[in-house]
Write an enzyme that holds these catalytic residues in place. Structure first.
Site, PDB file in Angstrom:
ATOM      1  N   SER A 157      27.291  -7.402   6.071  1.00  0.00           N
ATOM      2  CA  SER A 157      27.183  -6.466   5.232  1.00  0.00           C
ATOM      3  C   SER A 157      28.224  -5.350   5.386  1.00  0.00           C
ATOM      4  O   SER A 157      28.785  -4.779   4.737  1.00  0.00           O
ATOM      5  CB  SER A 157      26.004  -5.854   5.018  1.00  0.00           C
ATOM      6  OG  SER A 157      25.413  -5.120   5.979  1.00  0.00           O
ATOM      7  N   ASP A 205      23.717   4.451   3.177  1.00  0.00           N
ATOM      8  CA  ASP A 205      22.384   4.149   2.606  1.00  0.00           C
ATOM      9  C   ASP A 205      21.299   3.796   3.719  1.00  0.00           C
ATOM     10  O   ASP A 205      20.357   3.386   3.581  1.00  0.00           O
ATOM     11  CB  ASP A 205      22.402   3.092   1.786  1.00  0.00           C
ATOM     12  CG  ASP A 205      23.018   1.573   2.542  1.00  0.00           C
ATOM     13  OD1 ASP A 205      23.315   1.741   3.571  1.00  0.00           O
ATOM     14  OD2 ASP A 205      23.584   0.755   1.684  1.00  0.00           O
ATOM     15  N   HIS A 229      24.341   1.193   6.289  1.00  0.00           N
ATOM     16  CA  HIS A 229      25.776   1.091   6.320  1.00  0.00           C
ATOM     17  C   HIS A 229      26.564   2.445   6.123  1.00  0.00           C
ATOM     18  O   HIS A 229      25.831   3.508   5.943  1.00  0.00           O
ATOM     19  CB  HIS A 229      26.146   0.132   4.894  1.00  0.00           C
ATOM     20  CG  HIS A 229      25.418  -0.874   4.897  1.00  0.00           C
ATOM     21  ND1 HIS A 229      24.407  -1.397   3.946  1.00  0.00           N
ATOM     22  CD2 HIS A 229      25.545  -2.093   5.598  1.00  0.00           C
ATOM     23  CE1 HIS A 229      23.802  -2.344   4.124  1.00  0.00           C
ATOM     24  NE2 HIS A 229      24.502  -3.081   5.130  1.00  0.00           N
TER      25      HIS A 229
END
Length: 621
Positions: free
Chosen positions: A327, A601, A604
C-alpha cells in the site's frame, strides 16, 4: 581534501610541491587558486584585464596530469590500473571565469553569460581526455550559489533593490545564474558518450550550501553569521565553525565538511554499486543515471545522467519504471480489486487529485514523485490490464497491491494466521513490511513468530531481485522499512503494554524501531552480497532515517510537533486493514491541514511526508 579523507586516503599533495613520483602514489592535487577553465590567452584576446588571472587553466592542469601519469606508469597495464582505480574530481572549475569578469564590472548579458557554453565545453573536453586515458569514475561538481557569498553581496549591494533578494538575504538573479550554469553542466554530462564501465557523478554543491542557509541551526550554524565572512580585513571571528563563509569568497572548514559529508555520506540513500576504498553514500540519482547512461551507451546510445529533482528540463534518465510493493506504493491496484473499499472514497486523494485514486494517502506517493522526474504516473497493472492494451504500459507499470506480502499467502496459512486481510498478491505473484504487520495486528509472538520471519522475507526479496536481473534489469531500488514505532497504529496497539522506559525522547516505542533497524540491516547485508555484473545497480532507499528526520525536526520541514505521532484522517480507533482508523468511512474525522501531518490514516503517510521522503531520496535538498 575532505573527500580524500572520507575515502580513506591521505591528504593530496599539491602537484607543484611534490618532487618525485613517490610523492604522488596516492594521487595529486593540480588545483591552483584563481585558476580558470578557459586559458589566460582567451581573456587577453577579449581585452580583459588578466593581471589577477594565473596561467594555470584547466588545459595546463591536464598537461601536468598526463606528465605525472607517464612518470607513475611504465607500461600500458600500469597506466590502466592507475586510471581505473582512481577517483577524478574536477571540482568547482569555471567559477573564476565568471568571477573575474564580475569583478571587472563587465556586461552580464553580453560578456559573462555567453561564457557558460565555452566553460562547459572546456570541462567536457577534459572529461573526454580522462576517459580516453582510462578513467572510470569522475566527479564533476556544480558551482556554489554565488548570490549568497559575501563577496558578491557586497559587490552588488548598491545596485540591488529589495525585490532582488530572497527570504534568506541572497541575491536571486545571481543564484539564478549559478543554476543556469549548473544546468548547462548537467546537460553536458548527460550527453557525453562513454562506455558502460565509466561513471560520471554530478556533485550538487549548490543545494548543499542552500541546505545550510535554509536550516542553519539544525546544521550547527547561526543566522547572524549566515551571510558574513569569518575572516575579513585581518579580523578573525571567535568561532569559525558557526560561519559558512571564511573570507567572502571561500567557505569555512565547517561548511566544506558539510558539503563533503553530504556528498560522501548522504544519510538518506546508500549505494553499494561503486567500488571505492570505503562504503560510499551518494544521492541516489547520481548513481541511478550514471549507470543508466552506461547501459544506454552499451546499446549504442549516448546515455543519461541525472542531476537532481528533475533538473531544468524535467528530463528523466529512464523511459520506463516498474514498481512492486504494497500500500505504500499502490496507485490503484487494490481499488480495482475492491472498488467499494474505504480507501477508494474521499478524503483519500483530496490534497492533489481532488478525488480518490486508490492511493492510500491524501495525495501522491513516493513512486509518483519519482515518476515526476520525467515520466507520467504509472498505470496500475490490474487497471491497465482491463483494456488489454500494451500502450497502457508504454512508460512502465505499478504492480504494488495494498496489504501485499513478500511471502506467499499459503505460508501464513500454515502459520495459522487469519487470511481475511492478506491478499493473494505476494511478491512472487507481482513478479514488505506487511509480512510483519499482519502477525503484529493478530497479536502473534514477536520472539517466536515475527522476528524469525526476517530471513525468510529477505530471501524472498533477494530472489525477486535475481529474477529481475536475469530478465535484464539494470537499475533496482530496494527501500528499507519505515520506523514503525512512530506509526500511530503501532503506538495505539502497544500503548497498554508499554511502560515509560519503552519510549524514546520523541514518543516512539524503542523496541519496535529496533526491529525495523534489524530488518533493514539484514536487507542491506543481502544487497551488498548479491552477485551481479558491473552494469547492474542495486540501491538501498533509506526510508527509515528519512522518516525519522521529520519526526525529530518537524518544524524545520513544515510539520508540527503536536501532529507528529497522530493520524490526520480517522477516528483514532483500533486499526484494521478495512477501516484504516475509519478514514474514508462514515465516521471519518479529518484534520484541518494534512500537509502538517506525517501520518494520513494511522498506517500510511500524508502526501507531504511521501514528498519529503521522495525528494530526499532523489536528491538531498
Amino acid at each position: 581534501m575532505r573527500a580524500a579523507v572520507g575515502l580513506g586516503l591521505p591528504f593530496l599533495p599539491p602537484f607543484l610541491r611534490g618532487k618525485t613520483a613517490e610523492d604522488f602514489w596516492h594521487g595529486a592535487n593540480f588545483a591552483v587558486g584563481g585558476a580558470t577553465a578557459l586559458s589566460r590567452d582567451f581573456f587577453k584576446e577579449k581585452g580583459f584585464d588578466v593581471t589577477n588571472i594565473p596561467p594555470y587553466s584547466l588545459d595546463v592542469q591536464m598537461e601536468w596530469f598526463k606528465g605525472l601519469l607517464d612518470s607513475l606508469a611504465t607500461t600500458d597495464k600500469e597506466r590502466m590500473e592507475i586510471m581505473s582505480k582512481s577517483l577524478f574530481l574536477m571540482e568547482e572549475i569555471g567559477g573564476n571565469d565568471y568571477g573575474y569578469l564580475f569583478t571587472q564590472n563587465r556586461s552580464f548579458t553580453k560578456e559573462i553569460k555567453p561564457l557558460v557554453p565555452k566553460v562547459t565545453a572546456k570541462i567536457e573536453n577534459a572529461i573526454k581526455v580522462l576517459i580516453n586515458l582510462g578513467a572510470k569514475t569522475i566527479v564533476v561538481p556544480g558551482v556554489f550559489p554565488v548570490g549568497c557569498l559575501p563577496h558578491y553581496l557586497a559587490m552588488f549591494q548598491s545596485k540591488s533593490a529589495p525585490e532582488d533578494y530572497d527570504a534568506f538575504g541572497c541575491i536571486m538573479w545571481l543564484n539564478d545564474f549559478s543554476e543556469y550554469r549548473n544546468c548547462a553542466l548537467k546537460r553536458m554530462l548527460q550527453q557525453i558518450p562513454r562506455n558502460p564501465t565509466v561513471t560520471i557523478l554530478y556533485g550538487d554543491y549548490s543545494n548543499n550550501i542552500l541546505e545550510i542557509i535554509r536550516h542553519l541551526v539544525i546544521h550547527g550554524f547561526k543566522r547572524e553569521t549566515m551571510l558574513v565572512p569569518c575572516f575579513m580585513n585581518g579580523n578573525l571571528c571567535p568561532d569559525p565553525s558557526i560561519y559558512i563563509s571564511w573570507d567572502e569568497l571561500h567557505l569555512t572548514e565547517a561548511a566544506y565538511k558539510f558539503v563533503a559529508h553530504h556528498f560522501l555520506h548522504d544519510p538518506f540513500v546508500e549505494s553499494s554499486s561503486i567500488s571505492l576504498s570505503s562504503p560510499t553514500m551518494i544521492p541516489v540519482l547520481f548513481l541511478l543515471c550514471a549507470h543508466s547512461a552506461t547501459a544506454a551507451a552499451n546499446s549504442g546510445g549516448g546515455g543519461h545522467l541525472a542531476t537532481g529533482a528533475g533538473g531544468d528540463d524535467g528530463f528523466s534518465c529512464f523511459t520506463r519504471m516498474f514498481s512492486f510493493g504494497d500500500s505504500i506504493t499502490d496507485t490503484g491496484n487494490s481499488a480495482t480489486i475492491s472498488p467499494n473499499a474505504s480507501f477508494n472514497r474521499l478524503p483519500y486523494g483530496e490534497t492533489f487529485f481532488g478525488r480518490p485514486t486508490g492511493r492510500y494517502s491524501d495525495g501522491r506517493l513516493i513512486v509518483d514523485f519519482l515518476a515526476e522526474l520525467g515520466l507520467p504516473f504509472l498505470t496500475p497493472f490490474l487497471r491497465g490490464r482491463e483494456t488489454v492494451a500494451a500502450e497502457d504500459f508504454r512508460h512502465g507499470a505499478n504492480f504494488a497491491v495494498g496489504g501485499a506480502t513478500a511471502l506467499r499467502r499459503e505460508f501464513f496459512e500454515e502459520m495459522g494466521l487469519d487470511l481475511t486481510n492478506i491478499p493473494p498478491y505476494s511478491l512472487d505473484v507481482q513478479v514488505g513490511g506487511n509480512d510483519y504487520n499482519h502477525p503484529f495486528f493478530q497479536n502473534r509472538s514477536f520472539t517466536n513468530e515475527i522476528k524469525p520471519l526476517v530471513p525468510k522475507v529477505i530471501a524472498k526479496i533477494e530472489n525477486a531481485i535475481k529474477v529481475l536481473i536475469d530478465l535484464g534489469a539494470k537499475t533496482i531500488v530496494v527501500p528499507g522499512n519505515f520506523p514503525i514505532a512512530c506509526v500511530p497504529s503501532y503506538l495505539t496497539m502497544f500503548q497498554s503494554k508499554s511502560s515509560p522506559q519503552d519510549y524514546d525522547a520523541f514518543g516512539c516505542i524503542k523496541w519496535l524501531n529496533d526491529f525495523s533497524v534489524y530488518h533493514n540491516r539484514a536487507l542491506k547485508r543481502m544487497l551488498h552480497q548479491i552477485r551481479r555484473d558491473p552494469t547492474v545497480t542495486v540501491l538501498y532507499g533509506d526510508y527509515y532515517n528519512t522518516a525519522l528526520e521529520i519526526t525529530h525536526h518537524p518544524a524545520v520541514h513544515g510539520f508540527k510537533k503536536e501532529t507528529v505521532l497522530v493520524a490526520c484522517c480517522g477516528d483514532g480507533g483500533p486499526y484494521n486493514s478495512n477501516s484504516l482508523f475509519s478514514c474514508g468511512g462514515p465516521s471519518t474525522n479529518l484534520c484541518t491541514n494534512p500537509s502538517t501531518y506525517i501520518s494520513w490514516d494511522g498506517v500510511h503517510l500524508t502526501e507531504a511526508a511521501y514528498k519529503f521522503v521522495a525528494h530526499h531520496i532523489i536528491n538531498k535538498q
